[in-house]
Design an enzyme around this catalytic site. Structure first.
Site, PDB file in Angstrom:
ATOM      1  N   GLY A  69       0.782  -1.232   0.000  1.00 58.33           N
ATOM      2  CA  GLY A  69       0.000   0.000   0.000  1.00 58.33           C
ATOM      3  C   GLY A  69       0.815   1.284   0.000  1.00 58.33           C
ATOM      4  O   GLY A  69       0.237   2.378   0.098  1.00 58.33           O
ATOM      5  N   GLN A  70       2.137   1.174  -0.138  1.00 61.65           N
ATOM      6  CA  GLN A  70       2.933   2.412  -0.151  1.00 61.65           C
ATOM      7  C   GLN A  70       2.543   3.281  -1.339  1.00 61.65           C
ATOM      8  O   GLN A  70       2.150   2.763  -2.389  1.00 61.65           O
ATOM      9  CB  GLN A  70       4.420   2.065  -0.224  1.00 61.65           C
ATOM     10  CG  GLN A  70       4.936   1.413   1.046  1.00 61.65           C
ATOM     11  CD  GLN A  70       6.391   0.992   0.932  1.00 61.65           C
ATOM     12  OE1 GLN A  70       7.170   1.637   0.226  1.00 61.65           O
ATOM     13  NE2 GLN A  70       6.755  -0.072   1.606  1.00 61.65           N
TER      14      GLN A  70
END
Ligand SMILES: Nc1nc2c(ncn2[C@@H]2O[C@H](COP(=O)(O)OP(=O)(O)OP(=O)(O)O)[C@@H](O)[C@H]2O)c(=O)[nH]1
Ligand SMILES: [Mg+2]
Length: 241
Positions: A69-70
């Site tokens: 999810g970065q």
């Protein structure tokens, strides 16, 4: 009924469910997967690509795509949208500072045509942290009501780091004992001494309730409608308490 819908229904009849596990970095996606699978939740590092995990739940085989999810990885999420039955959106309930980002990303994601009609489960994770927001606060902050016309949704509080240690009461009925190799017969068969059954770790039962909701939702489509039908607003489920 389009060809894709027919294929999707055939797959669901075989009880195969494709789930995207998404959310901001550090939300706890990978930890939730590990908790469900009974793995060590202390051993987690940021996901730089994706993990595919198969979770068997209530006779369904959930193929869970746990995607990093970065910020730099979010543009790649779209590579995984095809044939998605459900989106599980994980929120770090203690991360008040990024709740706005979280809402923006979620709403942008659900505009995606290929996800139209996919069920949405929101895990309000990290409820063990004292400053965690409640599910009501998170529903408001994420403006979940605005999604009602396009997606059926539910929100479930949980803690991936909460594990119940279950100690079977009777070794003969415990799954651990059932899979153990048979023990050699002893001469004193009337007083067989077995080693105590090993304690088992079970994930937060609230996570399992979330999975119950997902399979119930997806399963109901096989009989009651296609995935792309927009559900009436009144059908959006009230958040579980
Ligand atoms: N206190 C607490 N910490 C948690 C919980 N779930 C996850 N964490 C911690 O949060 C951090 C991030 O967890 P991950 O599972 O790697 O998060 P992720 O969403 O997979 O992150 P990315 O892979 O970067 O997208 C880790 O240090 C976990 O130990 C929880 O329920 N409670
Ligand atoms: Mg991860």
């Amino acid at each position: 009924m389009g060809l894709l819908t027919i294929i999707r229904k055939a797959r669901l009849k075989e009880r195969q469910v494709r789930v995207l596990l998404l959310g901001l970095d550090n939300a706890g996606k990978t930890t939730i997967c590990k908790a469900i699978l009974g793995e060590d939740v202390d051993e987690v590092s940021p996901t730089l690509g994706f993990n595919i995990r198969t979770i068997l739940h209530q006779g369904y085989s959930l193929n869970v795509w746990d995607i990093g999810g970065q910020t730099s990885l979010r543009p790649y999420w779209r590579n995984y949208f095809e044939q998605t039955d459900a989106v599980i959106w994980v929120v770090d309930s203690s991360d008040r500072a990024r709740m706005g980002d979280c809402r923006r990303e979620l709403h942008e994601l659900l505009l995606e045509e290929r996800l139209m009609g996919a069920s949405l489960l929101v895990f309000a994770n990290k409820q063990d942290i004292a400053s965690a927001m409640t599910t009501d606060e998170i529903s408001t902050a994420l403006d979940l009501d605005a999604l009602t016309s396009s997606h059926r949704w539910s929100i479930q509080p949980c803690s991936a780091r909460f594990a119940m240690v279950t100690r079977p009461t009777s070794p003969s009925f415990s799954p651990t004992t059932a899979t153990s190799p048979p023990t050699a017969p002893t001469s004193t068969s009337s007083s067989v001494t077995r080693p105590p059954a090993a304690p088992r770790k079970a994930a937060d039962p609230r996570i399992m309730l979330g999975l119950d909701w997902v399979v119930g939702e997806v399963g109901s489509r096989v009989y009651y409608g296609s995935q792309n039908e927009v559900q009436p607003a009144a059908l959006a489920l009230a958040p579980p308490r």
